[in-house]
Design an enzyme around this catalytic site. Sequence first.
Site, PDB file in Angstrom:
ATOM      1  N   ARG A 228      87.059  56.924 -14.645  1.00  0.00           N
ATOM      2  CA  ARG A 228      87.095  56.382 -13.288  1.00  0.00           C
ATOM      3  C   ARG A 228      88.248  55.389 -13.235  1.00  0.00           C
ATOM      4  O   ARG A 228      88.533  54.691 -14.214  1.00  0.00           O
ATOM      5  CB  ARG A 228      85.782  55.672 -12.918  1.00  0.00           C
ATOM      6  CG  ARG A 228      84.623  56.600 -12.617  1.00  0.00           C
ATOM      7  CD  ARG A 228      84.836  57.355 -11.310  1.00  0.00           C
ATOM      8  NE  ARG A 228      83.722  58.243 -10.972  1.00  0.00           N
ATOM      9  CZ  ARG A 228      83.643  59.507 -11.332  1.00  0.00           C
ATOM     10  NH1 ARG A 228      84.603  60.029 -12.089  1.00  0.00           N
ATOM     11  NH2 ARG A 228      82.623  60.255 -10.967  1.00  0.00           N
ATOM     12  N   GLU A 256      98.803  54.032  -5.289  1.00  0.00           N
ATOM     13  CA  GLU A 256     100.198  53.988  -4.847  1.00  0.00           C
ATOM     14  C   GLU A 256     101.110  53.198  -5.771  1.00  0.00           C
ATOM     15  O   GLU A 256     102.227  53.605  -6.077  1.00  0.00           O
ATOM     16  CB  GLU A 256     100.272  53.406  -3.427  1.00  0.00           C
ATOM     17  CG  GLU A 256     101.660  53.510  -2.808  1.00  0.00           C
ATOM     18  CD  GLU A 256     101.671  53.079  -1.352  1.00  0.00           C
ATOM     19  OE1 GLU A 256     102.754  53.063  -0.758  1.00  0.00           O
ATOM     20  OE2 GLU A 256     100.589  52.743  -0.831  1.00  0.00           O
ATOM     21  N   HIS A 269      93.461  63.652  -9.362  1.00  0.00           N
ATOM     22  CA  HIS A 269      92.020  63.794  -9.632  1.00  0.00           C
ATOM     23  C   HIS A 269      91.656  65.264  -9.850  1.00  0.00           C
ATOM     24  O   HIS A 269      90.785  65.818  -9.175  1.00  0.00           O
ATOM     25  CB  HIS A 269      91.197  63.201  -8.495  1.00  0.00           C
ATOM     26  CG  HIS A 269      89.802  62.835  -8.916  1.00  0.00           C
ATOM     27  ND1 HIS A 269      88.834  62.434  -8.038  1.00  0.00           N
ATOM     28  CD2 HIS A 269      89.200  62.823 -10.142  1.00  0.00           C
ATOM     29  CE1 HIS A 269      87.716  62.182  -8.683  1.00  0.00           C
ATOM     30  NE2 HIS A 269      87.905  62.414  -9.973  1.00  0.00           N
TER      31      HIS A 269
END
Length: 393
Positions: A228, A256, A269
């Site tokens: 994560r 970003e 992801h």
Amino acid sequence: MFQIKTFNAIASEGMERFEKERYAINESEQPDGIILRSQKLHEYAFPESVVAVARAGAGTNNIPVEECTKNGVVVFNTPGANANAVKELVLTSLFIAVRPVVQGIEWVQQQTETDLASHVEANKKQFAGHELVGKKLGVIGLGAIGAMVANDAYRLGMEVMGYDPYVSVDTAWSISRRVKRAQEMDEILKTCDFITVHVPLIDSTRNMIGTKEIAAMKKTARLLNFSRGEIVDTDAVLAAIEAGEIGGFTTDFAEERLLHHPNITVLPHLGASTEEAEINCAKMAARTLKRYLETGVIKNSVNFPTVEMSFHSPYRITVIHKNIPNMLGRISSAIAEFSINIDNMINRGRGEFAYTLVDVTETDEAVLQDVLARLESSEDVVRVRIIKNQEVI
């Protein structure tokens, strides 16, 4: 008939497990169970009818687990169902880290020379890389994914060290004896060429890789995060990259400010983004949800204990209650008030709550509803269900 509500597109191979004779899909706003992937439920007003939520994936950050627990809603996930997909992407990232394959592909596509073959041969040295054989990989977190990464990295010829103070017995059996086990995380941080993190996001793991941990790493080490985003402190990574304190960072979580750094690789992801993983997760989520609705058995829950018991009696009473002394006696006494014989019984606790299964010989549904009302009248009882054994009656 059980009512199931879905969020997101769930693979048909999973939804097919809900037989049409016993399950209705998205036909009621008072569902018994919910199955979803990434839909956020924190703002969702849970109907009282919902007894379980099944997440077709490992993470449950999109589900208000604490609220569900207090309301007696069991939350399931699918640990290991997407492990192979994530493992393959981690291995891919290791290869990309040592061989500038992507850069080489992009360069070739831009060439316009008529004698392309000769031009490529003359310039390919700029894309020379290294090999993984003999390099040292540290795996932090030896769950389903971490164990698979460790085993396969060893088979590639890497020296592998794993760290997980909470490794389960099942996982321990699955890990190659060639994988060295670190007693402290520092052993991995200080000695490994590559470090990959595979731990769940909980309060104790948030920013677990920060300034102190990165400072302990070799200056040539590359850190990989496929767990994560919040597991790794982004500020600490950026500062270390700018200062040349680590060799690089690969993450599957786009942010970003991580973009446009030559030593940072950001993936969109993709960890579990394979057709096989989506199907496996859907199948497991449907199976665990279906089993709970039909038998009350809990497995792969993130908020309640694993409780399994064969179901041979006509009816089963399930009770979610506070984990306090004498609850078993109180439950038994409440059932005995109605002269009902108990065939079998099991109880397990987890934190502030516990779960009890009671199999009974009583077949009069009116009497069983009276038992339900009696149990529900206790302020220490959160939720009670009466389950009919369809195989017996």
